[in-house]
Design an enzyme around this catalytic site. Structure first.
Site, PDB file in Angstrom:
ATOM      1  N   GLY A   1       3.372   1.628 -12.543  1.00  0.00           N
ATOM      2  CA  GLY A   1       3.147   0.230 -12.871  1.00  0.00           C
ATOM      3  C   GLY A   1       3.313  -0.700 -11.697  1.00  0.00           C
ATOM      4  CD  GLN A   2       4.764   2.016  -8.251  1.00  0.00           C
ATOM      5  OE1 GLN A   2       4.385   2.148  -9.398  1.00  0.00           O
ATOM      6  NE2 GLN A   2       5.094   3.054  -7.499  1.00  0.00           N
TER       7      GLN A   2
ATOM      8  CB  ALA B   1       3.563  -4.041   4.489  1.00  0.00           C
TER       9      ALA B   1
ATOM     10  N   GLY C   1       8.748  -2.776   1.495  1.00  0.00           N
ATOM     11  CA  GLY C   1       8.821  -2.743   0.041  1.00  0.00           C
ATOM     12  C   GLY C   1       9.287  -4.044  -0.575  1.00  0.00           C
ATOM     13  CB  VAL C   2       8.028  -6.367  -2.619  1.00  0.00           C
ATOM     14  CG1 VAL C   2       6.919  -5.748  -3.460  1.00  0.00           C
ATOM     15  CG2 VAL C   2       8.372  -7.750  -3.134  1.00  0.00           C
ATOM     16  N   GLY C   3       9.718  -4.006  -4.528  1.00  0.00           N
ATOM     17  CA  GLY C   3       9.960  -3.783  -5.950  1.00  0.00           C
ATOM     18  C   GLY C   3      11.317  -4.209  -6.462  1.00  0.00           C
ATOM     19  CD  GLU C   4      15.042  -1.103  -5.104  1.00  0.00           C
ATOM     20  OE1 GLU C   4      15.917  -0.392  -5.605  1.00  0.00           O
ATOM     21  OE2 GLU C   4      14.673  -1.006  -3.923  1.00  0.00           O
TER      22      GLU C   4
ATOM     23  CB  SER D   1      11.616  -1.168  -2.473  1.00  0.00           C
ATOM     24  OG  SER D   1      12.055  -1.760  -3.663  1.00  0.00           O
ATOM     25  NE  ARG D   2      11.283   7.270   0.197  1.00  0.00           N
ATOM     26  CZ  ARG D   2      10.222   8.073   0.245  1.00  0.00           C
ATOM     27  NH1 ARG D   2       9.438   8.212  -0.803  1.00  0.00           N
ATOM     28  NH2 ARG D   2       9.945   8.737   1.339  1.00  0.00           N
TER      29      ARG D   2
END
Length: 759
Positions: free
Chosen positions: A486-487, A707, A709-712, A527-528
Site C-alpha cells: 500500500g506504500q 531521495a 524513505g518517508v513511511g514513518e 522506510s528502507r
C-alpha cells in the site's frame, strides 16, 4: 557514471496498482484456493503462564469432516527443533511444555470446511499448571516470574551478534549509551527536570489479517503468504527443515496493509509443518480477533531527566523499558536502534541512555511503523515542552536553540548528515503561524496548539538486490523482493528504472516477490525500500544501460545515437529477439556500536526527520478533545513521487492519531478484553482533522536521485504535539497515552483540587 534524465523521477505518476485494486482484480493471498487444500483453525491458551498438563483432542478429532488435530508435540515429528524468531529462537510453532500468554497457539484442527474446523477447535480441552505471570515492563526487570528459563540467540543479524544466552531473566537485551560526563553536568546544572512517560499496547490491525498457505512434498515447499519479508521467510523455513534454500519457495501478492506486523515468521512455519504432516496443501487465515494474539506494538515506560545550565540543556539521562511480550520477535533490535536516539534530535554534550527489551506474559510485540521512535518522541518532546515552559521560554525558540545541526555528532558520535531538522522546525512554525496571536476559544471550549519534532536512524546493516530485464521491444521488467503493501513501492521502483533507461514508466512491469524468481531483499520495513532497494534498482538499470551502449558500439553506431531500443535489438539479432539483463546489489556501510558505550562513527546510512503541529479544542466540562488541525512536515530528501509522499505522511499521521487519542489493548489477567473492531476503535472519517503535509526542500546526497524513505516520518511528532496543545489549551499535562476524554477530565478535576477517585 552520470545518470541521464528520463524525466520520470519527481513526477506524481499514478500508482501502478490502482486500476487492479479499484476493479477488484488485484491478487491477495486471501483469494488463494489450492486443489485438495485444508484449512486450519487454531486452539489457543486461556492462561497467561502455565505448564501444559494435558491436551485432549478426542472430541475434536471425532467430529465429522475433521482430517487431523495437531499439537506441538506432533510438530516435532517433522521439525525436531520447532523454534523460530529473528532475535532469539524462542517461539515454538505450537506451544511446547509451557504457554506464555493468553492466546498462544496450542493446537490446530484441519478440515476442508472452515466451519467444521472452527467447531472442532472449540471442542479441544487443555489443562495447565498455572505459573506466576508478569505483565508490566518495569516489574519484569526484577520479577520472580520468569517468562523463559533460557534464552537462545538466533544470530540472524550482524548488529545483534552480541545477544547472550542467559538464564532466569526477563531482560532480552540491555543497550547502553554513554557520552560525556553526565554526573558532572547534573551536579553543575542550575536546574534538573525529571519526568516519566508511558505508552500503551496497541495493534497494527491491517484490514487484511494474517494469511499463509503451503503445499509441500518430501523435497520441496512452496509458501504463499502475506509477508513483508519473503527472503527471511525462505531462510528461516529452510533452517527449520534443515533444507537448502532452493527447496523452499516463498511467493507474495499485494498486502492489505502490514505496518510491521507481517515481518519475519508469523504463520508460515505452522502451515509448512501441517502440510508436511497431512501431505496436502494447508491454509490458515486469521480472524480479526486473532490479530490481537499475534503481534502488537511495544508498550513502554520512559524516565527522562535533563540538566539545564544558563538556559541550555547540558545533560540528559534516559531509561526506557520496552514491553516485548512473551516472545522477542524483533524487540531487541527496536531496543537498540531506537534506544540510541532517546535523547532526541538535540545537540546535548552529555547523554546517558539505558534501553531494555523485556519479556512479559502478554502477546508478543514487534516492529510497528516507527520502530519504537513514536514512543520515544512522545516522551522527549513532552518533556522538552515542559522544560521550556518551566524556564519561561517559547517552546519553538527553545527547540531551535538546541537543534542538532548537520556536521555535528549525534549522541552515538555519528556525524549528522543531510538531516534537515532545523528546516522541519522552521516550516512547522511558519505553517502554524507560531509568532502570530492565536484564538484561545471562549466559555467551556478552549483552544490550544502544540508542536513536536523527532528523528529516526534508518535500520542497518541490510542488503537489497534487484534485476532489470529489458526486452527486445523496449519494454522492461523489474525483479525485486520489495513488497507493495500500500506504500506505492512498485510505482517508485518503476520510476527509478524508467529514469535511468529513459523509458516511459508505463513500460516497466514490477514482478511481485517470488524467492525462486526475485532476488534477495532483507525485508520491506523501516522506510528502507526507497533508499536501499532504490539503489539496487538504479544499479541494475545502469548496468542495462551500459550493455545497451556496448551493443550500439558493437554495431558501429556513433556514441549518443538516438536509435530506439527495439531497432537496436533487430540490428543485433536480425529480428525481435534477445534480452539485456542487469543486476544490482546495495548494502550501506555500518559499524556496530561499542557494547559498553554505544558509541560508533557510523550508526546509520541516513536520518529521517519529521514533525507535527497540532491545534485542538478541549471541552472543559467533559474533557473531550477534538483535534482540528494537523500539520505534518518531513525531510524526505528529493521526493521521487510527490503525491505518494503526501499520502504516506497523511497515512502515518492518521495511524498515530488513533494511537494517541483512543486505541489501547485492554487486559484482564493477560486476557485481551477488547479484541474486536466493535471495542477497539481505530480512526474514522469523523475523527479526521484538517491535514496539511509538506516535504521540506532537501537532498539526501547519497540517496537514489537524492531521495530517502518517508513511511514513518509522519508518525513521530503527532502524540506529543497533541499533548502539548492540550496543555496549551487548558493547562493540564498528561504523561500516559492514550489521551482519552476521561484522562483529560481527571486531570482537569485534579488541577481544580477536586480529584476523582480511581476505579
Amino acid at each position: 557514471m552520470t545518470v541521464m534524465s528520463g524525466g520520470q523521477v519527481g513526477r506524481s505518476v499514478p500508482r501502478r496498482e490502482g486500476p487492479a485494486k479499484v476493479s477488484g482484480r488485484a491478487e491477495y493471498v486471501h483469494h488463494l484456493r489450492l486443489p485438495g487444500m485444508l484449512v486450519g483453525k487454531i486452539f489457543r491458551s486461556t492462561v497467561a503462564h502455565g505448564r501444559i498438563k494435558r491436551i485432549d483432542v478426542t472430541a475434536a478429532q471425532a467430529l465429522p469432516g475433521v482430517v487431523s488435530v495437531i499439537t506441538g508435540e506432533d510438530i516435532r515429528t517433522v521439525i525436531p527443533h520447532p523454534y523460530y524468531g529473528p532475535a532469539f529462537h524462542d517461539q515454538p510453532i505450537l506451544a511446547l511444555d509451557k504457554v506464555h500468554y493468553v492466546g498462544e497457539p496450542v493446537a490446530v484442527v484441519l478440515a476442508a470446511d472452515p466451519h467444521v474446523a472452527d467447531a472442532a477447535a472449540q471442542l479441544i480441552v487443555a489443562e495447565y499448571e498455572e505459573l506466576p505471570a508478569v505483565f508490566d515492563e518495569v516489574e519484569a526487570m526484577t520479577s520472580k516470574a520468569v517468562v523463559h528459563e533460557a534464552l537462545k540467540p538466533a544470530g540472524t543479524f550482524p548488529d545483534l551478534k552480541h545477544l547472550e544466552g542467559k538464564r532466569d531473566t526477563n531482560v532480552a537485551l540491555d543497550f547502553r549509551l554513554r557520552r560525556g560526563d553526565v554526573a558532572r553536568a547534573f551536579a553543575e546544572a542550575d536546574r534538573v527536570f525529571e519526568h516519566t512517560f508511558r505508552t500503551q499496547q496497541v495493534l497494527h490491525l491491517p484490514l487484511e489479517p494474517f494469511v499463509s498457505a503451503a503445499e509441500t512434498t518430501d523435497s520441496a515447499a512452496t509458501i504463499y503468504t502475506a509477508s513483508q519479508s519473503p527472503s527471511f521467510v525462505r531462510i528461516e523455513i529452510a533452517r527449520l527443515l534443515g533444507w537448502p534454500e532452493n527447496r523452499v519457495r516463498v511467493k507474495t501478492a499485494f498486502l492489505g496493509g502490514g505496518f510491521g506486523a507481517k515481518l519475519y515468521i508469523k504463520l508460515e512455519a505452522l502451515v509448512v509443518a501441517l502440510s508436511l504432516m497431512v501431505r496436502r496443501p494447508v491454509k490458515i487465515s486469521l480472524t480479526m480477533e486473532e490479530q490481537f494474539y499475534t503481534i502488537t506494538k511495544h508498550a513502554s515506560t520512559f524516565r527522562i531527566k535533563s540538566g539545564v545550565k544558563d538556559g541550555r540543556i547540558t545533560a540528559r539521562e534516559c531509561e526506557v523499558w520496552w514491553n516485548g511480550g512473551a516472545y522477542a520477535d524483533i524487540g531487541p533490535r527496536v531496543t537498540q536502534k531506537s534506544g540510541f536516539t532517546a535523547a532526541g534530535p538535540y545537540d546535548i554534550d552529555n547523554v546517558h541512555v539505558d534501553s531494555y527489551a523485556l519479556y512479559t506474559n502478554l502477546p508478543p510485540a514487534g516492529a510497528l511503523r516507527g520502530f519504537g521512535i513514536p514512543q520515544l518522541v512522545w516522551a522527549y518532546e513532552c518533556h522538552t515542552d515542559m522544560v521550556a515552559h518551566e524556564l519561561g521560554i517559547d517552546p519553538v525558540a527553545f527547540r531551535r536553540k538546541h537543534i542538532l545541526r548537520n556536521w555535528r555528532p549525534q549522541a552515538t558520535g555519528t556525524v549528522m548528515r543531510d538531516a534537515e531538522i532545523e528546516a522541519v522546525l522552521d516550516r512547522l512554525a511558519a505553517r502554524m503561524d507560531w509568532a502570530k496571536p492565536f484564538d484561545r476559544g471562549t466559555g467551556t471550549i478552549r483552544r490550544g496548539r502544540g508542536i513536536a519534532i523527532g528523528f529516526k536512524a534508518s535500520v542497518a546493516p541490510t542488503t537489497s538486490m534487484a534485476i532489470v530485464n529489458l526486452y527486445a521491444d523496449g519494454s522492461c521488467a523489474l525483479y525485486c523482493s520489495t513488497v507493495d503493501m500500500g506504500q506505492g513501492s512498485d510505482t517508485i521502483m518503476a520510476q527509478i528504472v524508467a529514469e535511468v533507461l529513459n523509458l516511459p514508466v508505463e513500460s516497466v512491469t514490477v514482478v511481485h516477490p517470488d524467492t525462486d524468481v526475485t532476488p534477495y531483499d532483507m525485508a520491506t520495513l523501516g522506510s528502507r525500500s526507497t533508499y536501499h532497494m532504490g539503489h539496487a534498482v538504479r544499479l541494475a538499470a545502469e548496468e542495462v544501460r551500459a550493455k545497451l551502449a556496448a551493443m550500439a558500439e558493437e554495431l558501429g553506431l556513433p556514441p549518443g545515437s538516438n536509435v530506439p531500443v527495439a531497432e537496436l535489438f533487430r540490428r543485433k539479432y536480425g529480428m525481435q529477439a534477445g534480452n539485456v539483463v542487469g543486476s544490482g546489489s546495495y548494502i550501506p556501510a555500518y559499524k556496530s556500536p561499542d557494547h559498553d558505550t554505544g558509541l560508533t562513527p557510523n550508526a546509520t546510512p541516513y536520518w529521517m526527520t519529521g514533525g507535527t503541529g497540532a491545534e485542538v479544542e478541549v471541552d472543559t466540562e467533559t474533557g473531550q478533545v477534538r483535534v482540528t488541525r494537523l500539520v505534518n512536515v518531513a525531510d524526505v530528501g528529493k521526493p521521487i513521487n510527490p503525491k505518494i509522499v503526501d499520502t504516506q505522511l497523511s497515512g502515518a499521521a492518521v495511524m498515530q492519531l488513533g494511537f494517541t487519542m483512543f486505541e489501547e489493548m485492554n487486559f484482564d489477567g493477560g486476557q485481551v478484553t477488547n479484541a474486536s473492531l466493535a471495542d477497539y476503535k481505530i480512526p474514522g472519517l469523523r475523527d479526521m482533522p484538517v491535514m496539511e503535509n509538506e516535504a521540506v526542500a532537501a537532498e539526501q546526497r547519497d540517496g537514489p536521485f537524492g531521495a530517502k524513505g518517508v513511511g514513518e516520518s509522519g508518525t513521530f511528532g503527532v502524540s506529543p504535539a497533541i499533548a502539548n496543545a492540550i496543555f496549551d489549551a487548558v493547562g493540564v499535562r498528561l504523561t500516559k497515552l492514550p489521551l482519552t476524554a476521561e484522562a483529560v477530565y481527571r486531570a482537569l478535576r485534579a488541577a481544580r483540587g477536586q480529584p476523582l477517585a480511581e476505579e
